[in-house]
Design an enzyme around this catalytic site. Structure first.
Site, short mmCIF file in Angstrom:
data_model
loop_
_atom_site.label_atom_id
_atom_site.label_comp_id
_atom_site.label_asym_id
_atom_site.label_seq_id
_atom_site.Cartn_x
_atom_site.Cartn_y
_atom_site.Cartn_z
N HIS A 1 0.68 -1.13 0.08
CA HIS A 1 -0.16 -0.08 -0.09
C HIS A 1 0.95 1.22 0.12
O HIS A 1 0.97 2.12 0.65
CB HIS A 1 -0.98 -0.10 1.32
N TYR B 1 3.84 -5.45 9.23
CA TYR B 1 3.77 -4.11 9.21
C TYR B 1 4.79 -3.60 10.13
O TYR B 1 5.36 -2.43 9.79
CB TYR B 1 2.10 -3.59 9.88
#
Lengths: 180, 362
Positions: free
Chosen positions: B68, B337
């Site tokens: 992303h 992440y």
């Protein structure tokens, strides 16, 4: 029991309790950053409250150590070994205080909520700053490795005292010293 | 404190064995640590390996998120209507509560220069800042289901869709073999066939995909998924001009200049028997749904210097009253992440051994 050749019972209890906690902590830390399994989540949930507990106990222990000197090392120990013993002990104290602080600081700098479980939340100790986060996060990793290496040296030296030199140094912490 | 610690007792016997015992204790401890840390377990799927696999498909771009990567910051607030307060003790659901939100619209993939029309999926990540310092972070995607249900399968998917250096495209045989051996992907494939890249972030419905639990004041937990459903009507015709690859950020900026954009947080409750740990299975449409309040977005900023830039939208960062489920993707998202966040922040910080941002080619 307050013989000068053994550590104070309170110091011995703290030592063995914290040894267990710190070893657990080092393995939990190494494990949680190397897995994508669900254990990542529960290891992380252990890591933070355990780290803060170690931090608090380390401060208590440091205060006690400064007011209750350790038994002297055997007079026939080579100087380099004495120096190494003192340096490694102070390094261990420094790491057990610095590592939790760095962990707390790095979460603060990364703007993470410092949660300890059960709704407990610690305030941030540093302003939000991603660059500070990165440096502290790397420091946390490398100092943890240094901590583990220092533990290995500490354990090896303790066993050497107990098994090879048999000079009472190991017994000063186990308390199980048998009269000669 | 002046006495010696006692005379040395008899010289030890079997010295070699004693040294061996010491060596074994030290080496054994080191080996155990090496195994747990992954150095002695080369086959383990580590966060690092998984992030490498994702990033390889869109190229390494220093300073950017490894997935992303292309996105835009938004800000606003969440206004609770109180309908969820009976199901979760999270204070942000209490009636009349307004919680500031830092959000980010983005495209999946690791290429920050990807064309907006290159994927039919958009994402919305939000960080709700609760007054007591707690946070709720969520990363939602505008899609029906996730293609796979485990991190291992997600890794295999990345490996099966890597561009072949010879052709610049994924090897169709490898890709086909993956989907054949992972029948759980069929639902995603059926959905994605019908999906079209939308002309606006504002008209999409963003879903948590993974399930979570709400915890109520009595201590009971309720399995849920959520969706942010837009008030903005879907666009008819009039998509972006041909050749425009960056229309999404411009569109959201233009819309927010004209006025706030609104979504409703629809909390969907599982019925007994619904899969709570499998993101490839959607729940039936008739599940009880509670409208918990309104997300009001009021401004946008480029991600290069916007407030969302330094946020790791780890979906396991939850306030009291919301908890993770057993969905194995959640822990994997958290772990990867964190790895991605450390990579891009240490690149920004010029930590030795990292690439400097801006050195990568488009």
């Amino acid at each position: 029991m307050s013989r000068s050749d053994t550590f104070h019972p309170f110091a011995r209890v703290l030592h063995w309790l914290m040894a267990l906690m710190i070893l657990t902590m080092l393995f939990v830390g190494a494990g949680m950053v190397s897995t994508v399994e669900t254990k990542h989540d529960w290891l992380l949930a252990i890591h933070k409250p355990l780290g803060i507990t170690i931090f608090v106990l380390a401060l208590i222990r440091l205060g006690f150590r400064l007011t209750h000197p350790a038994p002297p090392l055997p007079a026939d120990m080579p100087l380099w070994q004495k120096l190494a013993a003192h340096a490694s002990h102070w390094l261990l104290y420094a790491l057990m205080i610095a590592l939790p602080l760095i962990g707390w600081g790095m979460l603060s700098a990364g703007n993470y909520p410092v949660t300890l479980g059960g709704g407990l939340l610690l305030p941030p100790i540093l302003p939000s700053d991603p660059l500070v986060f990165a440096w502290l996060r790397e420091a946390h990793r490398y100092l943890a490795w240094l901590f583990f290496l220092t533990f290995l040296a500490h354990m090896g030296a303790a066993l050497m005292h107990g098994l090879i030199r048999r000079d009472g140094v190991l017994q000063s912490m186990t308390g199980g010293r048998t009269p000669d | 404190m002046t006495d010696e610690t006692g005379p040395r007792s008899r010289p030890p016997t079997h010295t070699a064995w004693r040294w061996a015992l010491i060596g074994l204790a030290v080496a054994g401890s080191a080996a155990a640590f090496g195994y747990v840390a992954g150095w002695l377990a080369p086959d383990r799927l580590t966060p690092h390996r998984l992030v490498n696999a994702v990033a390889a498909n869109g190229g390494e771009h220093a300073g950017f998120r490894r997935n992303h990567a292309k996105g835009v910051c938004v800000a606003g607030r969440f206004e609770a209507n109180g309908a969820l307060a009976g199901f979760s003790t999270a204070p942000l659901f209490a009636a009349g509560t307004s919680t500031p939100v830092v959000g980010r619209f983005a495209l999946p993939g690791s290429n920050p220069y990807a064309a907006d029309s290159s994927v039919p999926i958009r994402s919305l990540a939000l960080r709700f800042d609760l007054p007591d310092g707690e946070q709720w972070r969520t990363g939602m995607n505008a899609m029906a289901v996730f293609p796979v249900s485990t991190p291992q399968a997600f890794y295999a998917l990345q490996m099966a869709t890597h561009a072949d250096p010879a052709t610049g495209k994924p090897d169709p045989a490898k890709t086909k073999a993956f989907f054949t051996s992972h029948p759980e992907t069929a639902r995603f494939l059926a959905w994605v066939k019908t999906a079209k890249p939308s002309a606006s972030y504002a008209t999409e419905t963003y879903r948590s995909i993974n399930a979570f639990y709400l915890r109520d004041a009595a201590g009971d937990r309720h399995a849920v998924r959520w969706a942010m459903v837009p008030e903005q009507p879907a666009e008819g015709d009039g998509g972006p001009a041909a050749g425009d690859t960056d229309y999404l950020a411009a569109d959201i900026g233009k819309r927010l200049t004209a006025g706030p954009l609104r979504w409703h947080l629809q909390m969907v409750f599982a019925a007994p028997g619904d899969a709570v740990d499998d993101a490839t299975i959607a729940w039936p449409d008739d599940r009880r749904t509670v409208d918990a309040g309104t997300l009001v977005l009021t401004s946008s900023q480029p991600q290069a210097d916007g407030p969302c830039r330094d946020v790791n939208y780890d979906p396991t960062i939850l306030p009291r009253g919301i908890e993770t489920s057993d969905d194995p993707l959640l822990a994997a998202r958290s772990a990867t992440y964190a790895d991605s966040y450390l990579r891009r922040t240490s690149e920004e910080a010029h930590v030795p051994g990292t690439k400097h941002p801006g050195e990568d080619k488009r």
